[in-house]
Design a protein around this motif. Structure first.
Motif, PDB file in Angstrom:
ATOM      1  N   VAL A  63      -3.984  10.590  -3.824  1.00 49.72           N
ATOM      2  CA  VAL A  63      -4.275   9.223  -3.408  1.00 49.72           C
ATOM      3  C   VAL A  63      -4.746   9.192  -1.959  1.00 49.72           C
ATOM      4  O   VAL A  63      -4.110   9.761  -1.080  1.00 49.72           O
ATOM      5  CB  VAL A  63      -3.029   8.317  -3.556  1.00 49.72           C
ATOM      6  N   SER A  64      -5.866   8.509  -1.741  1.00 48.59           N
ATOM      7  CA  SER A  64      -6.339   8.179  -0.394  1.00 48.59           C
ATOM      8  C   SER A  64      -6.203   6.671  -0.279  1.00 48.59           C
ATOM      9  O   SER A  64      -6.700   5.938  -1.142  1.00 48.59           O
ATOM     10  CB  SER A  64      -7.796   8.584  -0.201  1.00 48.59           C
ATOM     11  N   ALA A  65      -5.521   6.199   0.756  1.00 47.45           N
ATOM     12  CA  ALA A  65      -5.246   4.769   0.883  1.00 47.45           C
ATOM     13  C   ALA A  65      -5.860   4.196   2.151  1.00 47.45           C
ATOM     14  O   ALA A  65      -5.815   4.824   3.211  1.00 47.45           O
ATOM     15  CB  ALA A  65      -3.734   4.527   0.875  1.00 47.45           C
TER      16      ALA A  65
ATOM     17  N   LEU B 218       1.997   6.450  -7.087  1.00 48.23           N
ATOM     18  CA  LEU B 218       0.898   7.185  -7.710  1.00 48.23           C
ATOM     19  C   LEU B 218       0.931   8.668  -7.349  1.00 48.23           C
ATOM     20  O   LEU B 218       0.632   9.523  -8.183  1.00 48.23           O
ATOM     21  CB  LEU B 218      -0.436   6.554  -7.319  1.00 48.23           C
ATOM     22  N   THR B 219       1.319   8.972  -6.122  1.00 51.03           N
ATOM     23  CA  THR B 219       1.465  10.376  -5.718  1.00 51.03           C
ATOM     24  C   THR B 219       2.584  11.032  -6.531  1.00 51.03           C
ATOM     25  O   THR B 219       2.421  12.148  -7.035  1.00 51.03           O
ATOM     26  CB  THR B 219       1.753  10.483  -4.203  1.00 51.03           C
ATOM     27  N   ASN B 220       3.698  10.332  -6.689  1.00 50.20           N
ATOM     28  CA  ASN B 220       4.808  10.855  -7.489  1.00 50.20           C
ATOM     29  C   ASN B 220       4.432  11.045  -8.952  1.00 50.20           C
ATOM     30  O   ASN B 220       5.006  11.890  -9.641  1.00 50.20           O
ATOM     31  CB  ASN B 220       6.034   9.947  -7.388  1.00 50.20           C
ATOM     32  N   ALA B 221       3.454  10.264  -9.424  1.00 54.74           N
ATOM     33  CA  ALA B 221       2.989  10.389 -10.807  1.00 54.74           C
ATOM     34  C   ALA B 221       1.975  11.521 -10.966  1.00 54.74           C
ATOM     35  O   ALA B 221       1.503  11.790 -12.069  1.00 54.74           O
ATOM     36  CB  ALA B 221       2.377   9.069 -11.274  1.00 54.74           C
ATOM     37  N   GLY B 222       1.633  12.195  -9.855  1.00 53.43           N
ATOM     38  CA  GLY B 222       0.777  13.366  -9.933  1.00 53.43           C
ATOM     39  C   GLY B 222      -0.672  13.160  -9.534  1.00 53.43           C
ATOM     40  O   GLY B 222      -1.510  14.037  -9.761  1.00 53.43           O
TER      41      GLY B 222
ATOM     42  N   LEU C 111       2.029  -0.037 -13.665  1.00 54.81           N
ATOM     43  CA  LEU C 111       0.855   0.419 -12.928  1.00 54.81           C
ATOM     44  C   LEU C 111       0.485   1.838 -13.343  1.00 54.81           C
ATOM     45  O   LEU C 111      -0.674   2.119 -13.661  1.00 54.81           O
ATOM     46  CB  LEU C 111       1.114   0.374 -11.421  1.00 54.81           C
ATOM     47  N   VAL C 112       1.459   2.733 -13.355  1.00 54.81           N
ATOM     48  CA  VAL C 112       1.187   4.123 -13.710  1.00 54.81           C
ATOM     49  C   VAL C 112       0.666   4.214 -15.145  1.00 54.81           C
ATOM     50  O   VAL C 112      -0.285   4.950 -15.423  1.00 54.81           O
ATOM     51  CB  VAL C 112       2.440   5.000 -13.494  1.00 54.81           C
ATOM     52  N   LEU C 113       1.240   3.432 -16.060  1.00 54.08           N
ATOM     53  CA  LEU C 113       0.764   3.433 -17.450  1.00 54.08           C
ATOM     54  C   LEU C 113      -0.683   2.947 -17.542  1.00 54.08           C
ATOM     55  O   LEU C 113      -1.483   3.509 -18.292  1.00 54.08           O
ATOM     56  CB  LEU C 113       1.665   2.566 -18.333  1.00 54.08           C
ATOM     57  N   GLU C 114      -1.026   1.918 -16.798  1.00 54.45           N
ATOM     58  CA  GLU C 114      -2.405   1.406 -16.813  1.00 54.45           C
ATOM     59  C   GLU C 114      -3.371   2.422 -16.220  1.00 54.45           C
ATOM     60  O   GLU C 114      -4.480   2.599 -16.731  1.00 54.45           O
ATOM     61  CB  GLU C 114      -2.503   0.070 -16.078  1.00 54.45           C
ATOM     62  N   VAL C 115      -2.973   3.088 -15.148  1.00 53.26           N
ATOM     63  CA  VAL C 115      -3.821   4.124 -14.552  1.00 53.26           C
ATOM     64  C   VAL C 115      -4.020   5.258 -15.558  1.00 53.26           C
ATOM     65  O   VAL C 115      -5.146   5.734 -15.760  1.00 53.26           O
ATOM     66  CB  VAL C 115      -3.226   4.635 -13.220  1.00 53.26           C
ATOM     67  N   GLU C 116      -2.951   5.689 -16.214  1.00 53.44           N
ATOM     68  CA  GLU C 116      -3.065   6.744 -17.227  1.00 53.44           C
ATOM     69  C   GLU C 116      -4.009   6.312 -18.345  1.00 53.44           C
ATOM     70  O   GLU C 116      -4.832   7.106 -18.819  1.00 53.44           O
ATOM     71  CB  GLU C 116      -1.687   7.077 -17.810  1.00 53.44           C
ATOM     72  N   ARG C 117      -3.921   5.055 -18.747  1.00 56.35           N
ATOM     73  CA  ARG C 117      -4.774   4.524 -19.810  1.00 56.35           C
ATOM     74  C   ARG C 117      -6.248   4.561 -19.386  1.00 56.35           C
ATOM     75  O   ARG C 117      -7.121   4.923 -20.177  1.00 56.35           O
ATOM     76  CB  ARG C 117      -4.347   3.098 -20.158  1.00 56.35           C
ATOM     77  N   VAL C 118      -6.530   4.219 -18.141  1.00 60.01           N
ATOM     78  CA  VAL C 118      -7.910   4.267 -17.637  1.00 60.01           C
ATOM     79  C   VAL C 118      -8.443   5.698 -17.737  1.00 60.01           C
ATOM     80  O   VAL C 118      -9.565   5.923 -18.197  1.00 60.01           O
ATOM     81  CB  VAL C 118      -7.978   3.755 -16.176  1.00 60.01           C
ATOM     82  N   PHE C 119      -7.643   6.672 -17.335  1.00 61.82           N
ATOM     83  CA  PHE C 119      -8.089   8.071 -17.391  1.00 61.82           C
ATOM     84  C   PHE C 119      -8.218   8.565 -18.828  1.00 61.82           C
ATOM     85  O   PHE C 119      -9.140   9.314 -19.143  1.00 61.82           O
ATOM     86  CB  PHE C 119      -7.149   8.968 -16.576  1.00 61.82           C
ATOM     87  N   GLU C 120      -7.325   8.148 -19.710  1.00 61.67           N
ATOM     88  CA  GLU C 120      -7.419   8.531 -21.122  1.00 61.67           C
ATOM     89  C   GLU C 120      -8.684   7.965 -21.754  1.00 61.67           C
ATOM     90  O   GLU C 120      -9.376   8.643 -22.515  1.00 61.67           O
ATOM     91  CB  GLU C 120      -6.189   8.065 -21.889  1.00 61.67           C
TER      92      GLU C 120
ATOM     93  N   ARG D 135       0.838  -1.205   0.000  1.00 59.16           N
ATOM     94  CA  ARG D 135       0.000   0.000   0.000  1.00 59.16           C
ATOM     95  C   ARG D 135       0.872   1.254   0.000  1.00 59.16           C
ATOM     96  O   ARG D 135       0.646   2.183  -0.780  1.00 59.16           O
ATOM     97  CB  ARG D 135      -0.952  -0.008   1.197  1.00 59.16           C
ATOM     98  N   ALA D 136       1.885   1.288   0.849  1.00 59.62           N
ATOM     99  CA  ALA D 136       2.784   2.448   0.915  1.00 59.62           C
ATOM    100  C   ALA D 136       3.540   2.634  -0.395  1.00 59.62           C
ATOM    101  O   ALA D 136       3.693   3.759  -0.881  1.00 59.62           O
ATOM    102  CB  ALA D 136       3.760   2.285   2.077  1.00 59.62           C
ATOM    103  N   TYR D 137       3.989   1.540  -0.966  1.00 56.49           N
ATOM    104  CA  TYR D 137       4.724   1.535  -2.235  1.00 56.49           C
ATOM    105  C   TYR D 137       3.855   2.087  -3.359  1.00 56.49           C
ATOM    106  O   TYR D 137       4.268   2.973  -4.121  1.00 56.49           O
ATOM    107  CB  TYR D 137       5.119   0.072  -2.486  1.00 56.49           C
ATOM    108  N   LEU D 138       2.626   1.602  -3.467  1.00 52.73           N
ATOM    109  CA  LEU D 138       1.711   2.046  -4.524  1.00 52.73           C
ATOM    110  C   LEU D 138       1.284   3.494  -4.308  1.00 52.73           C
ATOM    111  O   LEU D 138       1.238   4.279  -5.266  1.00 52.73           O
ATOM    112  CB  LEU D 138       0.482   1.141  -4.569  1.00 52.73           C
TER     113      LEU D 138
END
Length: 129
Positions: free
Chosen positions: A33-35, A26-30, A113-122, A19-22
């Motif tokens: 995040v609420s965990a 995700l925070t570093n990717a902009g 993970l970051v690429l997949e999250v970006e893809r979901v938003f796109e 959880r801390a790692y993710l």
């Protein structure tokens, strides 16, 4: 995402280190995040927050990720759902029960993970146009 608002992610993961790692990645990717460490803690946040994405482990105590995604669909139908799991059989179940949700199998690289999250938003942005 084309919006000027920072996308909000609700992360539900029961393993503290993961959880801390993710959350950090995700925070570093902009992202904002609420965990939480369990699905039952995520539900009240879904009820009061405006999340763009629910990123949930599937196997968790008290409420699994699939049940959490079903509650999310009821409470916040515009929130996209993405699962993470280390269990192939659970991944297949998630794909059947939540066909619109992306399933990312552990282990994965944070870049993926970051690429997949970006893809979901796109995809969400494209669907709105």
């Amino acid at each position: 995402m084309t919006s000027t608002r920072t996308p909000r992610i609700l992360l539900a993961e029961d393993e503290d280190a993961m959880r801390a790692y993710l959350e950090r990645a995700l925070t570093n990717a902009g992202y904002h995040v609420s965990a939480v460490d369990r699905g039952t803690d995520a539900v009240p946040l879904l009820e009061t927050g405006d999340f763009d994405l629910l990123l949930s482990d599937i196997v968790m105590p008290e409420m699994d990720g699939i049940e959490l995604a079903q509650r999310c669909a009821e409470i916040s139908p515009r929130t996209k759902v993405m699962f993470i799991t280390g269990f192939a059989a659970v991944s297949l179940r998630a794909s059947r029960e939540q066909p619109a949700a992306k399933v990312l199998s552990k282990p994965f690289h944070l870049r993926d993970l970051v690429l997949e999250v970006e893809r979901v938003f796109e995809e969400a942005d494209a669907a709105r146009m």
